[in-house]
Scaffold this motif. Structure first.
Motif, PDB file in Angstrom:
ATOM      1  N   SER A 161       0.831  -1.210   0.000  1.00 47.44           N
ATOM      2  CA  SER A 161       0.000   0.000   0.000  1.00 47.44           C
ATOM      3  C   SER A 161       0.863   1.255   0.000  1.00 47.44           C
ATOM      4  CB  SER A 161      -0.934   0.000   1.224  1.00 47.44           C
ATOM      5  OG  SER A 161      -1.792  -1.110   1.195  1.00 47.44           O
ATOM      6  N   SER A 162       1.930   1.236   0.783  1.00 47.18           N
ATOM      7  CA  SER A 162       2.798   2.412   0.852  1.00 47.18           C
ATOM      8  C   SER A 162       3.523   2.632  -0.465  1.00 47.18           C
ATOM      9  CB  SER A 162       3.796   2.274   2.006  1.00 47.18           C
ATOM     10  OG  SER A 162       4.559   1.084   1.859  1.00 47.18           O
ATOM     11  N   ARG A 163       3.955   1.531  -1.103  1.00 50.93           N
ATOM     12  CA  ARG A 163       4.640   1.651  -2.391  1.00 50.93           C
ATOM     13  C   ARG A 163       3.679   2.151  -3.468  1.00 50.93           C
ATOM     14  NH1 ARG A 163       8.233   3.450  -5.573  1.00 50.93           N
ATOM     15  NH2 ARG A 163       8.584   2.222  -7.456  1.00 50.93           N
ATOM     16  N   PHE A 164       2.452   1.649  -3.451  1.00 52.97           N
ATOM     17  CA  PHE A 164       1.459   2.091  -4.430  1.00 52.97           C
ATOM     18  C   PHE A 164       1.179   3.585  -4.267  1.00 52.97           C
ATOM     19  CE2 PHE A 164      -2.891   2.889  -5.818  1.00 52.97           C
ATOM     20  CZ  PHE A 164      -2.884   2.338  -7.089  1.00 52.97           C
ATOM     21  N   SER A 165       1.053   4.042  -3.024  1.00 46.45           N
ATOM     22  CA  SER A 165       0.824   5.469  -2.778  1.00 46.45           C
ATOM     23  C   SER A 165       1.979   6.311  -3.304  1.00 46.45           C
ATOM     24  CB  SER A 165       0.619   5.722  -1.273  1.00 46.45           C
ATOM     25  OG  SER A 165      -0.526   5.054  -0.793  1.00 46.45           O
ATOM     26  N   ALA A 166       3.200   5.815  -3.121  1.00 43.83           N
ATOM     27  CA  ALA A 166       4.371   6.548  -3.608  1.00 43.83           C
ATOM     28  C   ALA A 166       4.388   6.602  -5.133  1.00 43.83           C
ATOM     29  CB  ALA A 166       5.649   5.899  -3.085  1.00 43.83           C
ATOM     30  N   LEU A 190       1.759   6.490  -7.136  1.00 36.60           N
ATOM     31  CA  LEU A 190       0.698   7.405  -7.556  1.00 36.60           C
ATOM     32  C   LEU A 190       1.124   8.860  -7.351  1.00 36.60           C
ATOM     33  CD1 LEU A 190      -2.194   7.763  -8.575  1.00 36.60           C
ATOM     34  CD2 LEU A 190      -2.968   7.592  -6.206  1.00 36.60           C
ATOM     35  N   ARG A 191       1.761   9.122  -6.241  1.00 37.12           N
ATOM     36  CA  ARG A 191       2.242  10.476  -5.939  1.00 37.12           C
ATOM     37  C   ARG A 191       3.244  10.931  -6.999  1.00 37.12           C
ATOM     38  NH1 ARG A 191       5.854  10.090  -1.033  1.00 37.12           N
ATOM     39  NH2 ARG A 191       7.244   9.335  -2.675  1.00 37.12           N
ATOM     40  N   ASP A 192       4.201  10.065  -7.335  1.00 34.27           N
ATOM     41  CA  ASP A 192       5.215  10.431  -8.326  1.00 34.27           C
ATOM     42  C   ASP A 192       4.598  10.613  -9.715  1.00 34.27           C
ATOM     43  OD1 ASP A 192       7.073  10.266  -6.330  1.00 34.27           O
ATOM     44  OD2 ASP A 192       7.834   8.288  -6.909  1.00 34.27           O
ATOM     45  N   ALA A 237       7.539   7.087 -14.766  1.00 28.06           N
ATOM     46  CA  ALA A 237       6.655   7.347 -13.635  1.00 28.06           C
ATOM     47  C   ALA A 237       5.343   6.585 -13.728  1.00 28.06           C
ATOM     48  CB  ALA A 237       6.371   8.856 -13.531  1.00 28.06           C
ATOM     49  N   LEU A 238       4.836   6.398 -14.948  1.00 23.79           N
ATOM     50  CA  LEU A 238       3.497   5.823 -15.108  1.00 23.79           C
ATOM     51  C   LEU A 238       3.502   4.327 -15.376  1.00 23.79           C
ATOM     52  CD1 LEU A 238       1.722   8.609 -17.189  1.00 23.79           C
ATOM     53  CD2 LEU A 238       1.787   8.291 -14.717  1.00 23.79           C
ATOM     54  N   GLU A 239       4.528   3.823 -16.056  1.00 20.83           N
ATOM     55  CA  GLU A 239       4.502   2.414 -16.438  1.00 20.83           C
ATOM     56  C   GLU A 239       4.408   1.474 -15.241  1.00 20.83           C
ATOM     57  OE1 GLU A 239       5.537  -1.542 -17.563  1.00 20.83           O
ATOM     58  OE2 GLU A 239       6.775  -0.260 -16.277  1.00 20.83           O
ATOM     59  N   PRO A 240       5.181   1.662 -14.148  1.00 24.10           N
ATOM     60  CA  PRO A 240       5.037   0.764 -13.000  1.00 24.10           C
ATOM     61  C   PRO A 240       3.657   0.861 -12.355  1.00 24.10           C
ATOM     62  CG  PRO A 240       7.098   1.999 -12.884  1.00 24.10           C
ATOM     63  CD  PRO A 240       6.272   2.638 -13.950  1.00 24.10           C
ATOM     64  N   LEU A 241       3.070   2.055 -12.369  1.00 15.39           N
ATOM     65  CA  LEU A 241       1.751   2.251 -11.760  1.00 15.39           C
ATOM     66  C   LEU A 241       0.653   1.656 -12.618  1.00 15.39           C
ATOM     67  CD1 LEU A 241      -0.057   3.696  -9.602  1.00 15.39           C
ATOM     68  CD2 LEU A 241      -0.041   5.681 -11.128  1.00 15.39           C
TER      69      LEU A 241
END
Length: 239
Positions: A86-91, A93-95, A175-179
């Motif tokens: 969850s913390s990694r996903f939030s990071a 999304l933020r980036d 920034a977007l591909e991992p998300l």
């Protein structure tokens, strides 16, 4: 994971059976689907062994490697570790939102107070709660400097950034591909629309802003027709 233990009882005692012996190889943090949150896990490999009177004797082959939740003890295949915590996903999304905001401002809204304010609100909502307008301006000026276009003041920033976008496709992709892999289509659309709101904060889309948002759509793996539809709908929606 692996075969269940097989045992034969004789007069209340286990005579023989096949049991899996697990060995811990490492640990870490993961998102546990059963718990529904971030948990510690143990990475464990198993070997099936023939036991006689409870004593392990012969190996019956490997039982695979699993990730075991430290809280609920549910066992999963190692592919569960591909999902971000969850913390990694939030990071991530933020980036992503931060990069989109810079891309849109670079494309034409840098000199507009309304656009900068919209970008600032989006970045703060995404997780950079202490971000300031001066910090955004500083990042934009750094981009201009990388392209050899140094602005003298805020009102000349747009001119300095005009055409400054060789970084755009690389930064958006990184920034977007991992998300994107972890977002449903509706989530990807919401991310795109955050960029659209920034672009529309100071008036209709500029051609460069549309190009930047189209690049955002591609990085989010949205079909081009869906990107166009969403951007047109956003432009028709009263602010």
């Amino acid at each position: 994971m692996g075969l269940p233990s097989l045992e034969l009882r004789c007069r209340g005692r286990y005579v023989w059976g096949v049991r899996t012996v697990w060995h811990t190889e490492g640990d870490g943090e993961f998102y546990c689907p059963n718990c529904g949150g971030d948990r510690n896990y143990c990475r464990r490999s198993g070997v099936r062994r023939l036991t006689v009177l409870g004593v392990p004797l012969l190996s019956r082959g490997p039982a695979g490697t699993i990730a075991e939740c430290g809280v609920c003890h549910r066992r999963y295949g190692l592919d569960v570790l591909d999902a971000p915590t969850s913390s990694r996903f939030s990071a991530m999304l933020r980036d992503a939102v931060h990069t989109i905001a810079l891309a849109v401002l670079t494309a034409g809204g840098a000199s507009s107070r309304h656009a900068r304010q919209a970008a600032l609100e989006a970045v703060r909502e995404a997780g950079f709660s202490d971000c300031t307008e001066d910090q955004l301006i500083g990042l934009l000026a750094a981009l201009a400097a990388d392209e050899g276009r140094l602005p003298g003041a805020y009102d000349s920033l747009a001119g300095a950034l005009d055409g400054c976008g060789t970084w755009l496709s690389i930064e958006l992709h990184e920034a977007l591909e991992p998300l994107t892999r972890h977002l449903a289509p509706q989530g990807r659309e919401r991310v795109l629309l955050q960029g659209a709101r920034i672009a529309l904060a100071d008036g209709p889309y500029l051609p460069a802003e549309r190009e930047a948002l189209a690049a955002v759509g591609r990085s989010l793996r949205l079909p081009a027709e869906d990107t166009d539809r969403l951007l047109e709908a956003a432009a028709r929606t009263p602010s």
